[in-house]
Design an enzyme around this catalytic site. Structure first.
Site, mmCIF file in Angstrom:
data_model
loop_
_atom_site.group_PDB
_atom_site.id
_atom_site.type_symbol
_atom_site.label_atom_id
_atom_site.label_comp_id
_atom_site.label_asym_id
_atom_site.label_seq_id
_atom_site.Cartn_x
_atom_site.Cartn_y
_atom_site.Cartn_z
ATOM 1 N N LYS A 158 5.224 4.433 -1.473
ATOM 2 C CA LYS A 158 5.589 5.802 -1.854
ATOM 3 C C LYS A 158 7.079 6.088 -1.669
ATOM 4 C CE LYS A 158 1.080 8.030 -1.369
ATOM 5 N NZ LYS A 158 0.231 6.843 -1.210
ATOM 6 N N ALA A 212 0.854 -1.187 0.000
ATOM 7 C CA ALA A 212 0.000 0.000 0.000
ATOM 8 C C ALA A 212 0.899 1.249 0.000
ATOM 9 C CB ALA A 212 -0.968 -0.031 1.171
ATOM 10 N N SER A 213 0.620 2.230 0.841
ATOM 11 C CA SER A 213 1.335 3.509 0.738
ATOM 12 C C SER A 213 2.794 3.466 1.190
ATOM 13 C CB SER A 213 0.586 4.598 1.515
ATOM 14 O OG SER A 213 -0.564 4.995 0.807
ATOM 15 N N VAL A 214 3.234 2.376 1.779
ATOM 16 C CA VAL A 214 4.674 2.222 2.022
ATOM 17 C C VAL A 214 5.408 2.209 0.677
ATOM 18 C CG1 VAL A 214 6.434 0.625 2.924
ATOM 19 C CG2 VAL A 214 4.406 1.142 4.276
#
Length: 355
Positions: free
Chosen positions: A86, A82-84
């Site tokens: 980024k 998921a947003s890790v």
């Protein structure tokens, strides 16, 4: 006399061993209690890694990677980050900057000349720090949509807009749209697909052999954890959503075995220079001088008196977190294949147990 000294030394060493062993047992017991809800052969699970001074000091796995098939979570299980993700997207931009192929002050119109006029004020710097003001793409997906959107679809959504939430650089607003566009910038500048660039410039050099930016029908996730959501006390398979195929903001799958290599690479200049890493781990400031508390794909603050770099990820069927305390070479990584709960409290409690 010498015999007595040796005997005292042996007793002292035994006491030290028992104290250390007792401390480790106590820590492990406390941590096991934190993950009680993830234990069992009928619930989605979790994977935990604690790293100190370049070595894993605790690795534990709980529950199932696939409940239906009774496949347990292991250290090699790949979870959607998921947003890790980024921080990996940001690293791609840093690599291109060091190669002299882009600058952080380039605007969306510089890179995409046909981008709407508002893009002339949005720089890569704004995108990477969540200060662009771009409209959230999730709010633009029609309720009737049934086909997964891709990063390129986000670009088209942004091209259809004529304004932003605020003037770039004046406010902080977390933006998945910005990171989807950063992936498009990587593709435009490098001439490679985003997934290929990640593999060539990050995953292969770090020997993260099982990590992948997953594209259905193109790539495969080995040892894959499948996602679930809790509905009235029952875990229901919810592995994909309309936004699960967007890569730049959250599409990477990885495991504990590979993420320790990522964590350790951030102490070295293997991917980019120390100067670039220092910039990445420095919070941005708005035009009025206010700190955003956000660097290049990392939230930056202090906890327990230590500087902390961290990020969470949450998406359909997965929740993740990474916390790094670089000044004392200490990190915590937790990966789960369920939509909730967020893992901040558990990670903070683990930090308190050790620090």
């Amino acid at each position: 006399m010498q015999s007595s000294i040796l005997q005292i030394a042996r007793i002292s060493m035994s006491i030290i061993f028992l104290v250390l062993f007792g401390c480790n047992q106590n820590r492990t017991s406390k941590i096991d209690r934190l993950f009680q809800a993830y234990c069992g052969d009928n619930v989605p699970g979790a994977a935990l890694l604690v790293i100190k001074d370049n070595e894993p000091i605790l690795t534990k796995t709980f529950g199932m990677a696939s409940v239906e098939n009774k496949i347990p979570v292991t250290v090699e299980t790949n979870f959607r980050l998921a947003s890790v993700t980024k921080q990996f997207t940001a690293m791609c931009i840093m690599i291109l900057a060091e190669q002299g192929k882009l600058s952080y002050q380039q605007t969306l119109q510089d890179i995409f000349p046909d981008f709407p006029a508002y893009g002339q004020n949005i720089t890569i710097h704004h995108l990477i720090h969540h200060t662009s003001g771009l409209i959230d793409y999730e709010s633009l997906i029609p309720d009737s949509a049934t086909i997964q959107v891709l990063d390129n679809d986000i670009m088209e959504m942004m091209r259809a807009q004529d304004s932003t939430y605020f003037n770039p650089g004046t406010q902080y607003r977390y933006s998945n749209s910005a990171y989807a566009l950063l992936a498009m910038i990587v593709e435009k500048i490098s001439g490679m697909s985003f997934a290929e660039f990640l593999k060539k410039e990050i995953f292969s050099p770090l020997e993260m052999s099982e990590t992948v930016a997953y594209e259905p029908g193109i790539s495969e996730v080995k040892n894959r954890a499948f996602g679930y959501t809790d509905e009235d006390g029952a875990f229901i398979p919810r592995d994909q959503s309309l936004t699960s195929a967007v890569l730049g903001d959250g599409g990477i799958y990885s495991s504990l075995m590979d993420l320790i290599k990522w964590d350790q690479a951030l102490y070295r200049d293997q991917l980019v220079s120390y100067e670039s890493l220092k910039l990445a781990f420095t919070p941005d400031t708005l035009t009025d001088g206010t700190s955003t508390g956000y660097g290049f794909g990392w939230r930056i603050d202090e906890f327990l008196g230590q500087r902390r770099l961290h990020h969470t990820g949450q998406t359909c069927g997965f929740t993740t977190i990474i916390q790094r305390y670089p000044d004392i070479n200490f990190s915590i990584i937790i990966l789960t294949n369920r939509h909730r709960p967020m893992l901040n409290d558990i990670a903070d409690q683990i930090a308190e147990i050790y620090l």
